[in-house]
Write a protein that holds these residues in place. Structure first.
Motif, short mmCIF file in Angstrom:
data_model
loop_
_atom_site.label_atom_id
_atom_site.label_comp_id
_atom_site.label_asym_id
_atom_site.label_seq_id
_atom_site.Cartn_x
_atom_site.Cartn_y
_atom_site.Cartn_z
N ASN A 312 35.12 -95.59 -65.80
CA ASN A 312 35.01 -94.84 -67.06
C ASN A 312 34.81 -93.36 -66.82
OD1 ASN A 312 35.44 -97.03 -68.70
ND2 ASN A 312 33.26 -97.53 -68.90
N ILE A 313 33.98 -93.03 -65.83
CA ILE A 313 33.77 -91.61 -65.50
C ILE A 313 35.12 -90.99 -65.09
CG2 ILE A 313 32.72 -90.05 -63.79
CD1 ILE A 313 30.23 -91.95 -63.91
N GLY A 314 35.88 -91.73 -64.31
CA GLY A 314 37.20 -91.25 -63.89
C GLY A 314 38.11 -91.00 -65.09
N LYS A 315 38.03 -91.89 -66.08
CA LYS A 315 38.88 -91.73 -67.27
C LYS A 315 38.46 -90.53 -68.11
CE LYS A 315 40.02 -96.59 -67.62
NZ LYS A 315 39.26 -97.79 -68.01
N ARG A 316 37.14 -90.27 -68.13
CA ARG A 316 36.66 -89.12 -68.92
C ARG A 316 37.01 -87.78 -68.26
NH1 ARG A 316 31.84 -92.13 -69.47
NH2 ARG A 316 30.56 -90.69 -68.27
N HIS A 317 37.17 -87.80 -66.93
CA HIS A 317 37.41 -86.55 -66.21
C HIS A 317 38.61 -86.70 -65.27
CE1 HIS A 317 33.41 -85.12 -67.53
NE2 HIS A 317 33.02 -86.37 -67.29
N PRO A 318 39.78 -86.99 -65.83
CA PRO A 318 40.92 -87.34 -64.97
C PRO A 318 41.35 -86.20 -64.03
CG PRO A 318 41.60 -87.05 -67.26
CD PRO A 318 40.11 -87.02 -67.25
N LYS A 319 41.11 -84.95 -64.44
CA LYS A 319 41.59 -83.84 -63.60
C LYS A 319 40.62 -83.53 -62.45
CE LYS A 319 44.78 -81.45 -66.48
NZ LYS A 319 44.57 -81.35 -67.95
N LYS A 320 39.36 -83.96 -62.60
CA LYS A 320 38.36 -83.54 -61.63
C LYS A 320 37.76 -84.68 -60.81
CE LYS A 320 36.40 -79.43 -63.67
NZ LYS A 320 35.13 -78.95 -64.24
N ALA A 321 37.89 -85.90 -61.29
CA ALA A 321 37.29 -87.02 -60.57
C ALA A 321 38.37 -88.00 -60.14
CB ALA A 321 36.28 -87.73 -61.47
N ALA A 322 38.36 -88.34 -58.86
CA ALA A 322 39.29 -89.36 -58.36
C ALA A 322 38.45 -90.55 -57.92
CB ALA A 322 40.09 -88.81 -57.19
N ILE A 323 38.59 -91.65 -58.65
CA ILE A 323 37.76 -92.82 -58.40
C ILE A 323 38.64 -93.90 -57.78
CG2 ILE A 323 36.20 -94.54 -59.44
CD1 ILE A 323 35.24 -91.62 -59.81
N HIS A 324 38.27 -94.28 -56.57
CA HIS A 324 39.07 -95.28 -55.84
C HIS A 324 38.16 -96.49 -55.60
CE1 HIS A 324 42.10 -95.98 -52.35
NE2 HIS A 324 41.57 -97.11 -52.74
N LEU A 325 38.42 -97.58 -56.33
CA LEU A 325 37.56 -98.75 -56.19
C LEU A 325 38.19 -99.73 -55.21
CD1 LEU A 325 36.65 -99.09 -59.96
CD2 LEU A 325 35.25 -98.12 -58.12
N GLY A 326 37.40 -100.11 -54.21
CA GLY A 326 37.90 -101.02 -53.19
C GLY A 326 37.38 -100.59 -51.84
#
Ligand code: ADP
Length: 448
Positions: A312-326
């Motif tokens: 969700n944090i990644g979706k709120r800040h798509p330009k600044k946060a890159a969230i890689h789950l795994g």
């Protein structure tokens, strides 16, 4: 044991310590479960080090080691009880009588108990001493008393001075009581676990054994983690020139869809997604943090709730946060190399490897002052000779943001930034020193 199976730092330790001990002339036989995909035959790592994989089709040929995101496997007691019995049975069958059995965590805590109490062929091991290393006191191997029979122990050990723990079985407690010596992975954590906040109800038992308990810091595998030889990063670099690191940063930004700009600081995080790692604090500050002119890269795997929170944090800040789950070893290398700062706001941290790897890659750690983080990272503020990162103590959002802001101030001072990066890279975070301490402890045990 890395590279065979890994969920966290224990695998790194088991992957590095035997080789480092081998270099000091110690003969080592490592035994681990034959998890899915592992070979059946022993593997010889070096002249002195051999690995044996203990086979049980139903117990170990599974998609994960201990459980899935919904929880632990329900038969973990049977699985690891079997493993402990097999360790001793196979050692004896091979005629391999060790001076020391070095058990790690609750999964092997039954071994010291068996050696001191039930082992049928006990005389075979009569000179063998045991060391139990606690990599994380929160993971204790707690099970219903109804499973007691599966341990293969006599009933007279199920009481408050034995394996009983609030009416249930606690395997780590058994190991703590019966091992000849106990160690944990940093001096500060060895002290912390004797207190209410960090002992998870084992503080009393640990205190009782305080004179046999010590902390030995982990190192990192300097062959695996070396920006000068690392094949997984875009461009190699060393303390002589950080030019390659800038290329790694640009590559990271580009691949993750972040703006490619050397002047925007990149904050990396590579972690198990577990409460211990300060993820609630991270989530709490995320929106304020991501308002700043920064980029945030997270690689994490673990508890489902954090998968949701951070995606969700990644979706709120798509330009600044890159969230890689795994779990992704290659990506981890690229994050250590391409980030400017590395975040570890852990609520507790037995040793921590992330901050040590970061130092080696010239990435400045921002850590909470606890456990191994307290023993390895010194705030650069007011410490011109030893500072190597940013440290905050109280576990709250303001202090954490404060440390991040100090990092941002240093980021603007390119000369100071580079000097700090190079100081970190010059530190000795190798296994040699730790292995020598383990060997010293082994010798003391054999004399006792
Ligand atoms: P812990 O043992 O508590 O997980 P440590 O800091 O001691 O923490 O060790 C973590 C190790 O696992 C480091 O080598 C880190 O790079 C690696 N790691 C953690 N999470 C991931 C992930 N999602 N993908 C790849 N490597 C990871």
């Amino acid at each position: 044991m890395a590279p065979f199976a890994k969920t966290g730092g224990l695998a790194d330790v088991a992957g590095s310590l035997p080789a480092a001990l081998g270099d000091l002339g110690v003969e080592v036989l490592v035994m681990m479960p034959r998890y899915r995909g592992l070979p059946s035959a022993d593997i010889k790592i070096s002249k002195k080090v051999r690995v044996r994989f203990i086979h049980h089709e139903a117990y170990f040929n599974r998609s994960a080691l201990y459980g899935n995101p919904d929880g632990d496997y329900s038969d973990n007691l049977q699985r690891f009880s079997f493993f402990c019995h097999e360790i001793l049975r196979q050692s004896e069958a091979m005629g391999f009588c060790p001076d020391i059995i070095h058990a790690h965590d609750w999964q092997t805590s039954l071994v010291p108990v068996l050696l001191k109490t039930e082992m049928p062929g006990r005389h075979f091991f009569k000179k063998t001493k045991t060391l139990l290393t606690i990599h994380n006191a929160a993971y204790q191997g707690i099970f219903s008393h109804r499973r007691y029979a599966d341990l293969g122990l006599s009933n007279d050990l199920f009481h408050v001075d034995g394996l009983e723990f609030f009416g249930r079985i606690n395997l780590l407690k058994g190991g703590i009581l019966f091992a000849d010596a106990i160690s944990t992975v940093s001096p500060t954590y060895a002290k912390e676990i004797q207190t209410r906040n960090y002992g998870f109800w084992l503080e009393g038992v640990l205190k009782k054994r305080a004179s046999d308990l010590r902390g030995i810091l982990n190192g990192i595998d300097e062959k695996l983690w070396n920006p000068a030889t690392d094949k997984r990063i875009k461009k190699k670099y060393s303390i002589k020139s950080l030019a390659g690191k800038a290329v790694c940063k640009a590559d990271l930004q580009e691949r993750l869809g972040l703006e490619k700009d050397a002047d925007i600081p990149v904050f990396g995080m590579v972690t198990r997604l577990a409460e211990q790692k300060g993820l609630d604090l991270m989530a709490e500050i995320a929106d304020e943090f991501l308002k700043k002119n920064i980029q945030f890269v997270l690689l994490g795997d673990g508890d489902r709730v954090y998968h949701t929170t951070f995606s969700n944090i990644g979706k709120r800040h798509p330009k600044k946060a890159a969230i890689h789950l795994g779990f992704n070893a290659d990506e981890a290398h690229r994050i250590y190399a391409g980030s400017d700062f590395f975040l570890m706001p852990s609520s507790y941290e037995p040793c921590g490897l992330g901050q040590l790897i970061s130092l080696r890659y010239g990435t400045l750690p921002i850590v909470r002052k606890t456990g191994g983080l307290a023993d390895t990272i010194v705030d650069q503020d007011g410490n011109s000779t030893q500072g190597n990162g940013f440290v905050f103590e109280e576990q709250n959002a303001r202090k954490f943001i404060g440390a991040i802001d100090r990092a941002l101030t240093v980021f603007k001072n390119k000369k100071r930034l580079e000097a700090l990066k190079k100081r970190g890279m010059a530190m000795d975070v190798s296994w040699q020193k730790s292995a020598a301490e383990y060997k010293k402890l082994f010798k003391e045990l054999l004399k006792s």
